[in-house]
Design an enzyme around this catalytic site. Sequence first.
Site, mmCIF file in Angstrom:
data_model
loop_
_atom_site.group_PDB
_atom_site.id
_atom_site.type_symbol
_atom_site.label_atom_id
_atom_site.label_comp_id
_atom_site.label_asym_id
_atom_site.label_seq_id
_atom_site.Cartn_x
_atom_site.Cartn_y
_atom_site.Cartn_z
ATOM 1 N N HIS A 1 43.702 47.532 45.924
ATOM 2 C CA HIS A 1 44.230 46.281 46.487
ATOM 3 C C HIS A 1 44.081 45.076 45.559
ATOM 4 O O HIS A 1 45.018 44.306 45.362
ATOM 5 C CB HIS A 1 43.526 45.944 47.815
ATOM 6 C CG HIS A 1 43.421 47.108 48.747
ATOM 7 N ND1 HIS A 1 44.484 47.929 49.022
ATOM 8 C CD2 HIS A 1 42.393 47.588 49.477
ATOM 9 C CE1 HIS A 1 44.103 48.864 49.879
ATOM 10 N NE2 HIS A 1 42.843 48.682 50.158
ATOM 11 N N ASP B 1 49.485 51.467 49.558
ATOM 12 C CA ASP B 1 48.446 50.462 49.381
ATOM 13 C C ASP B 1 48.825 49.426 50.427
ATOM 14 O O ASP B 1 49.774 48.661 50.231
ATOM 15 C CB ASP B 1 48.487 49.852 47.976
ATOM 16 C CG ASP B 1 47.353 48.859 47.770
ATOM 17 O OD1 ASP B 1 47.063 48.111 48.729
ATOM 18 O OD2 ASP B 1 46.753 48.825 46.689
ATOM 19 N N HIS B 2 48.133 49.446 51.558
ATOM 20 C CA HIS B 2 48.651 48.663 52.685
ATOM 21 C C HIS B 2 48.658 47.154 52.405
ATOM 22 O O HIS B 2 49.365 46.420 53.072
ATOM 23 C CB HIS B 2 47.945 49.001 54.005
ATOM 24 C CG HIS B 2 46.537 48.545 54.072
ATOM 25 N ND1 HIS B 2 45.494 49.273 53.563
ATOM 26 C CD2 HIS B 2 45.988 47.430 54.580
ATOM 27 C CE1 HIS B 2 44.380 48.615 53.755
ATOM 28 N NE2 HIS B 2 44.635 47.497 54.363
#
Length: 492
Positions: free
Chosen positions: A243, A180-181
């Site tokens: 996110h 999950d950047h």
Amino acid sequence: MMTKENPTSLIVIFGATGDLAKRKLYQSLYRLYKNGSISKNFAVVGVARRPLTNEDFRANVAKSVNGAASGNADVEEFSSHFYYQPFDVTSSESYQQLKSLSSSLDQEYQTNGNRMFYLAMAPEFFGTIASNLKAEGLTDTTGFKRLVIEKPFGHSLPTAKELNEEIRGAFHESEIYRIDHYLGKEMVQNIEVIRFANALFEPLWNNRYISNIQITSSEVLGVEDRGRYYENSGALRDMVQNHMLQMVALLAMEPPIKLNPEEIRSEKVKVLRALRQIDQSEVDQYFVRGQYSAGMIEEERVPGYREENSVDPASNTETYVAGKLVIDNFRWAGVPIYIRTGKRMSSKSTKVVVQFKDIPMNLYYNRGEKVDPNLLVIHIQPDEGITLHLNAKKSGKDITTTPIKLDYSNNCIDGINTPEAYERLIFDAMRGDMTNFTHWDEVALSWSFIDQVSKAWESTTAEDFPNYEAGSVGPKKADELLKRDGFHWWNV
Ligand code: NAP
């Protein structure tokens, strides 16, 4: 011998000719190589369908890297670690060839048999690749074996479960790094430090002093060329399930007893468990969906969502979501957490606004109005920093107040040395630190919450779509969501 600080590995990138690899992965690996974070004992095998030679591939890698760091003589040395293999994900022969190439690169680069498989490909291939890696013996290695997997992880709880079972057949949970950047972003990682390392905030971080929290993630871009993917996803699955809920968990969790991945995850999971499940019939009270129409952005006319490529002209897909989340636990009872995310908004910005409660008795006024509440703003992107909104005396004879801001900008301190999210996450995966990756328990709880909303939305047509103009701040209904509780969005 590999040390924790200087990891070495063979990295296999599935989807090596794709957008993510070109825009993020090669540049991140280069920066890790350049600043000495990874050992020189690494090799990368890129696989995809098109028939490239090693030389073509290295030239492509050098091109991506040069875009980020032009004129570096060592780019050539760096790209000499890259190998390419044309690949069919369903063919046993492809895996056998990859196995033999991997074994010889393990030897040549002395990678201690460590293997990291990075799936930068469409999600429908994730399960097939993971099972084939095991079936064809690529996971039989003397070192570590790790699977790095991109979003989306499923489309709903049942599909995510199915995918999870497939990959868990080949990799243990402790070997699966779900990206999950957002969790690699400097200021997202800073949330726990701001909270738990400051005596000023932690005692106030609860329902006695905080009235509401607002999380915004807005983009100016539309769906670009991702219409096909987006039609199936929408903002809820693309942004909220992963996110936004990860940020909620970090903002609301209890202090972990230790800073290790298990303890932090356990606290995040508790938040997701305490998230009040919404019944499908109640979704309208808690969530607002939106879709953009044509509009003006930076003095240029842009099309509406329904006119974008690969989008149904009568599409019911949401490009905007606002929601009110309720966490039923001791710390947060009575404190709404509002989230909003959308495409084609007036500005690109991800931030958290923590609104503190009004002081018990108002002695001071600002031009006849009650003083503003204190706000703590955590700027996540593109600006990185924190701003504290306070009230102070206006200079002069009268006791009137004026709002003031205390600003800390991370960009100014760390500047260009701030690592990119992907750089940090690849490094963490190589050294085996799972803190900033999502565990299956978090994924499952997030989907079970989101599924109620998506089911409600998919079973009814959004009659008012499109309901916000490109270049605006979103649909009016999103303002009403807060107004009902006596709040408004802070566009600070
Ligand atoms: P992309 O540009 O479409 O690239 C897909 C890659 O897969 C290409 O290298 C393609 O190369 C290869 N490929 C496709 N079918 C294949 C097959 N049957 N066998 C072998 N290789 C095949 O996709 P992307 O944007 O890089 O996204 C990759 C993944 O990252 C997706 O899961 C996406 O959701 C996720 N992601 C992307 C971004 C981003 O910024 N792009 C951000 C977050 C998450 P060939 O055509 O040569 O086969």
